[in-house]
Design a protein around this motif. Structure first.
Motif, PDB file in Angstrom:
ATOM      1  N   ALA A  40       0.815  -1.223   0.000  1.00 42.21           N
ATOM      2  CA  ALA A  40       0.000   0.000   0.000  1.00 42.21           C
ATOM      3  C   ALA A  40       0.844   1.267   0.000  1.00 42.21           C
ATOM      4  N   ASN A  41       2.159   1.138  -0.158  1.00 37.70           N
ATOM      5  CA  ASN A  41       3.064   2.283  -0.119  1.00 37.70           C
ATOM      6  C   ASN A  41       3.190   2.886  -1.518  1.00 37.70           C
ATOM      7  N   LEU A  42       2.725   4.105  -1.678  1.00 38.52           N
ATOM      8  CA  LEU A  42       2.782   4.768  -2.990  1.00 38.52           C
ATOM      9  C   LEU A  42       4.208   4.937  -3.516  1.00 38.52           C
ATOM     10  N   PHE A  63       4.895  -9.413 -15.728  1.00 42.93           N
ATOM     11  CA  PHE A  63       4.561  -8.590 -14.569  1.00 42.93           C
ATOM     12  C   PHE A  63       4.985  -7.145 -14.811  1.00 42.93           C
ATOM     13  N   PRO A  64       4.212  -6.202 -14.300  1.00 40.75           N
ATOM     14  CA  PRO A  64       4.624  -4.792 -14.396  1.00 40.75           C
ATOM     15  C   PRO A  64       5.838  -4.534 -13.505  1.00 40.75           C
ATOM     16  N   ASP A  65       6.524  -3.440 -13.781  1.00 45.86           N
ATOM     17  CA  ASP A  65       7.757  -3.117 -13.051  1.00 45.86           C
ATOM     18  C   ASP A  65       7.556  -3.012 -11.549  1.00 45.86           C
ATOM     19  N   TYR A  66       6.401  -2.561 -11.102  1.00 43.29           N
ATOM     20  CA  TYR A  66       6.221  -2.402  -9.661  1.00 43.29           C
ATOM     21  C   TYR A  66       6.269  -3.732  -8.928  1.00 43.29           C
ATOM     22  N   VAL A  67       5.991  -4.836  -9.602  1.00 41.53           N
ATOM     23  CA  VAL A  67       6.085  -6.146  -8.954  1.00 41.53           C
ATOM     24  C   VAL A  67       7.532  -6.425  -8.540  1.00 41.53           C
ATOM     25  N   TRP A  68       8.495  -5.974  -9.338  1.00 45.33           N
ATOM     26  CA  TRP A  68       9.903  -6.201  -9.008  1.00 45.33           C
ATOM     27  C   TRP A  68      10.336  -5.312  -7.844  1.00 45.33           C
ATOM     28  N   VAL A  69       9.767  -4.138  -7.748  1.00 46.92           N
ATOM     29  CA  VAL A  69      10.061  -3.281  -6.603  1.00 46.92           C
ATOM     30  C   VAL A  69       9.428  -3.884  -5.339  1.00 46.92           C
ATOM     31  N   LEU A 124      -2.923  -9.951  -0.492  1.00 50.22           N
ATOM     32  CA  LEU A 124      -2.595  -8.707   0.208  1.00 50.22           C
ATOM     33  C   LEU A 124      -1.917  -7.722  -0.740  1.00 50.22           C
ATOM     34  N   MET A 125      -1.027  -8.236  -1.584  1.00 49.66           N
ATOM     35  CA  MET A 125      -0.343  -7.364  -2.534  1.00 49.66           C
ATOM     36  C   MET A 125      -1.314  -6.834  -3.584  1.00 49.66           C
ATOM     37  N   ARG A 126      -2.236  -7.672  -4.036  1.00 50.79           N
ATOM     38  CA  ARG A 126      -3.221  -7.210  -5.018  1.00 50.79           C
ATOM     39  C   ARG A 126      -4.115  -6.128  -4.417  1.00 50.79           C
ATOM     40  N   ALA A 146      -8.537  -2.034 -11.627  1.00 49.25           N
ATOM     41  CA  ALA A 146      -8.186  -2.593 -12.940  1.00 49.25           C
ATOM     42  C   ALA A 146      -6.740  -3.082 -12.948  1.00 49.25           C
ATOM     43  N   ALA A 147      -5.836  -2.348 -12.317  1.00 52.03           N
ATOM     44  CA  ALA A 147      -4.433  -2.764 -12.261  1.00 52.03           C
ATOM     45  C   ALA A 147      -4.282  -4.059 -11.469  1.00 52.03           C
ATOM     46  N   ALA A 148      -5.026  -4.184 -10.384  1.00 53.11           N
ATOM     47  CA  ALA A 148      -4.955  -5.404  -9.580  1.00 53.11           C
ATOM     48  C   ALA A 148      -5.524  -6.590 -10.348  1.00 53.11           C
ATOM     49  N   LEU A 149      -6.607  -6.380 -11.066  1.00 53.91           N
ATOM     50  CA  LEU A 149      -7.208  -7.469 -11.847  1.00 53.91           C
ATOM     51  C   LEU A 149      -6.328  -7.892 -13.016  1.00 53.91           C
TER      52      LEU A 149
END
Length: 131
Positions: free
Chosen positions: A31-33, A56-62, A89-91, A101-104
């Motif tokens: 939940a951290n922006l 996976f989008p880049d934020y998954v690697w972060v 929890l991550m979704r 939409a991003a989570a789905l």
């Protein structure tokens, strides 16, 4: 620290169980922006470049890098990403920060350790932008 009922294959805790603290940390990380801002600093893959599209989008690697700090190893971080509990929890964190939409759009499970090993090189190459 109070232990939650252990679940086979989940990372966390001193005895391999899931602790409330682990769940809280993963929830706070997702939940951290700043996680998503850091991912935005990574250059996008150029159109027409070789290779298949990223799963996976880049934020998954972060997020994965953040899980290394929580769980202490890539194996445990990958186990957490494979866990339905932690992945949900991550979704939820993705949905809160980027919208439902991003989570789905995310796959049903997180990346493997092998995928992390490959993508971690890309993160290392762009550390100045991530700082």
């Amino acid at each position: 620290m109070k232990e939650v009922e252990p679940v086979d294959g989940l990372a966390g805790g001193s005895k391999g169980g899931v602790t409330v603290l682990d769940v809280d940390r993963v929830t706070a990380l997702a939940a951290n922006l700043d996680v998503y801002r850091m991912a935005d600093a990574l250059p996008a893959q150029r159109e027409g470049s070789p290779g298949r599209p990223a799963e996976f989008p880049d934020y998954v690697w972060v997020l994965f890098a953040g899980l290394l700090g929580i769980f202490g190893s890539a194996r445990k971080a990958a186990a957490a990403m494979a866990s339905p509990l932690y992945w949900s929890l991550m979704r939820k964190g993705v949905a809160a920060c980027l919208g439902p939409a991003a989570a789905l759009a995310l796959p049903a499970h997180g990346p493997s350790r092998n995928q992390w090993n490959w993508h971690s090189r890309r993160l290392r190459d762009h550390l100045p932008q991530l700082h």
